[in-house]
Every structure is written in structure tokens, then in C-alpha cells.
Write an enzyme that holds these catalytic residues in place. Structure first.
Site, short mmCIF file in Angstrom:
data_model
loop_
_atom_site.label_atom_id
_atom_site.label_comp_id
_atom_site.label_asym_id
_atom_site.label_seq_id
_atom_site.Cartn_x
_atom_site.Cartn_y
_atom_site.Cartn_z
N LYS A 125 0.84 -1.20 0.00
CA LYS A 125 0.00 0.00 0.00
C LYS A 125 0.88 1.26 0.00
O LYS A 125 0.70 2.17 -0.81
CB LYS A 125 -0.93 0.01 1.22
CG LYS A 125 -1.89 1.15 1.21
CD LYS A 125 -2.32 1.55 2.59
CE LYS A 125 -1.25 2.38 3.25
NZ LYS A 125 -1.55 2.86 4.57
N ASP A 143 -6.07 0.90 1.01
CA ASP A 143 -6.01 1.04 2.47
C ASP A 143 -7.37 0.60 3.03
O ASP A 143 -8.23 0.11 2.30
CB ASP A 143 -5.64 2.47 2.86
CG ASP A 143 -6.77 3.45 2.58
OD1 ASP A 143 -7.78 3.05 1.95
OD2 ASP A 143 -6.65 4.60 3.01
#
Ligand code: SF4
Length: 217
Positions: A125, A143
Site C-alpha cells: 500500500k 487502504d
């Protein structure tokens, strides 16, 4: 109502809503170069961006280069980020990351996913955010907000991992929209489609959201 609308229609309605309400959204972290971006994103794990920005306002005024971070002790770095969760691990990672950047990347932040993911404390991420925001390389960083929104609109399955969600979103949306849709979903999740608070009664997307009929009142 959700059952009567095709997936394609749902995606169109979602895109139109996000374009109307979040036309120009950007990363909310403060930074002035890719090293600061990388550190800010690393610090934002399990922390709100506003708290990260408060900490980095001081941190970035003290340290400017990878050498500065590599030369500092983890305890010194800690003292500037103590207000953030996981600060001990994060300060160690920042120091190690700076050293690795010096040793293997000429002190520069790399622009490849696999290289970024080699850095201590940097997961997929974080790497995707750095590629998208720092290098303008299209990515969708998944996320907690992006994952939740994708699942609430049936763009991914409940059991899908963040990686599976990323792959599905990349198939659904054209590449040129990846970075924008990522920021739009984050903002929608952060400010409207919250994880816990029920606000379906005022939500403009409740008719295409499976959670409204199942969970919200
Ligand atoms: S109805 Fe609730 S869960 Fe559904 S999109 Fe709106 S805010 Fe999110």
C-alpha cells in the site's frame, strides 16, 4: 434497490458521485520531496494524516537528507514522532530505510514497486501511494477505506484480501483513473462512508449500497 441495478450502472453512479463531490482530491499528507512523502506515508500506518502532518512539520525541519536520517539514532527520530502509534518500530524502520537507500539506491527513492517494497516498513500500500503521488505512476493503493468502499459497492468480495481488491479495482477502472479513484475512495471513506457511524439516511449513494439495506437504518 441494489439488486435491480447492474454492476455497470452502480460503477457509473459511484464514479459520477465521486467526481461531483471529490473532483480534485489529493494526498492529504504534507511533504516537499519523495523522501518526505515516503516517510510520511510510512508514518501514516494506523494514524490519521493530520497527526502525521503535525509530527512531520517538526521532523522535516530537523532532518533533510537520507544521510540525516541514517546518522540519527532511532531514539532521536522517536522523539519527534512519539505522538504517533507504533512510533518505536517506525523510527527504527526510517533509520534502516535511509541506510538502505544510501547503500543500494544512491540515496534516491526508487520508482519501482518491488524496490520500494524492499524498504523496511514499506508494504504494498505504501509503495503504491509513493508511486502514484510521488512519481505519477498509476496505481490503486488499497487502504482500509478503499477496501471498505470496494466491498460495500460489490466491487470486491467480503473475503477478498487487499491485493485481490487492488486487482479487481484495476480491472474495473481504466488505468488513467486509478490514482484519482484511489484518492476519491479514501476521501469518501474518511469523511462520508465511515467504518462505524451510520449515516445512510443522508447518503446520496444509499440506493446502490448493500450496507444501507443490511446494516443501516
Ligand atoms: S449508505 Fe452508508 S455504507 Fe452505504 S455508501 Fe452511504 S454511507 Fe456508505
Amino acid at each position: 434497490m441494489t439488486g435491480l441495478i447492474s454492476k455497470k450502472q452502480k460503477i457509473k453512479i459511484l464514479e459520477e458521485y465521486l467526481d461531483m463531490h471529490y473532483p480534485d482530491v489529493e494526498c492529504e499528507l504534507n511533504f516537499s520531496n519523495n523522501l518526505e512523502l515516503l516517510i510520511a506515508v510510512l508514518l501514516s500506518a494506523q494514524c490519521k494524516d493530520e497527526y502525521v502532518n503535525r509530527a512531520t512539520a517538526v521532523l522535516f525541519s530537523k532532518y533533510h537528507t537520507v544521510q540525516d536520517y541514517a546518522n540519527a539514532s532511532a531514539e532521536e527520530i522517536e522523539s519527534y514522532i512519539k505522538t504517533l502509534g507504533l512510533y518505536k518500530a517506525k523510527s527504527k524502520n526510517i533509520k534502516k530505510m535511509a541506510q538502505l537507500l544510501i547503500d543500494e539506491y544512491s540515496g534516491e527513492v526508487p520508482n519501482k514497486l518491488e524496490d520500494l517494497m524492499r524498504l523496511p516498513g514499506v508494504g504494498r500500500k505504501t509503495a503504491n501511494v509513493v508511486l502514484s503521488v510521488g512519481f505519477a505512476i498509476p496505481t490503486i493503493a488499497v487502504d482500509t477505506h478503499v477496501e471498505r468502499i470496494a466491498k460495500r459497492f460489490d466491487l470486491a468480495l467480503e473475503e477478498d484480501s487487499p491485493l485481490e481488491v487492488e486487482m479487481k479495482l484495476m480491472k474495473i477502472f481504466p488505468k488513467k483513473k486509478w490514482s484519482k479513484i484511489h484518492h476519491q475512495m479514501i476521501h469518501f471513506g474518511r469523511y462520508e462512508c465511515l467504518a462505524k457511524r451510520k449515516r445512510g439516511h443522508v447518503c446520496g449513494l444509499k440506493d446502490i449500497c448493500k450496507y444501507h439495506s443490511k446494516v443501516e437504518v
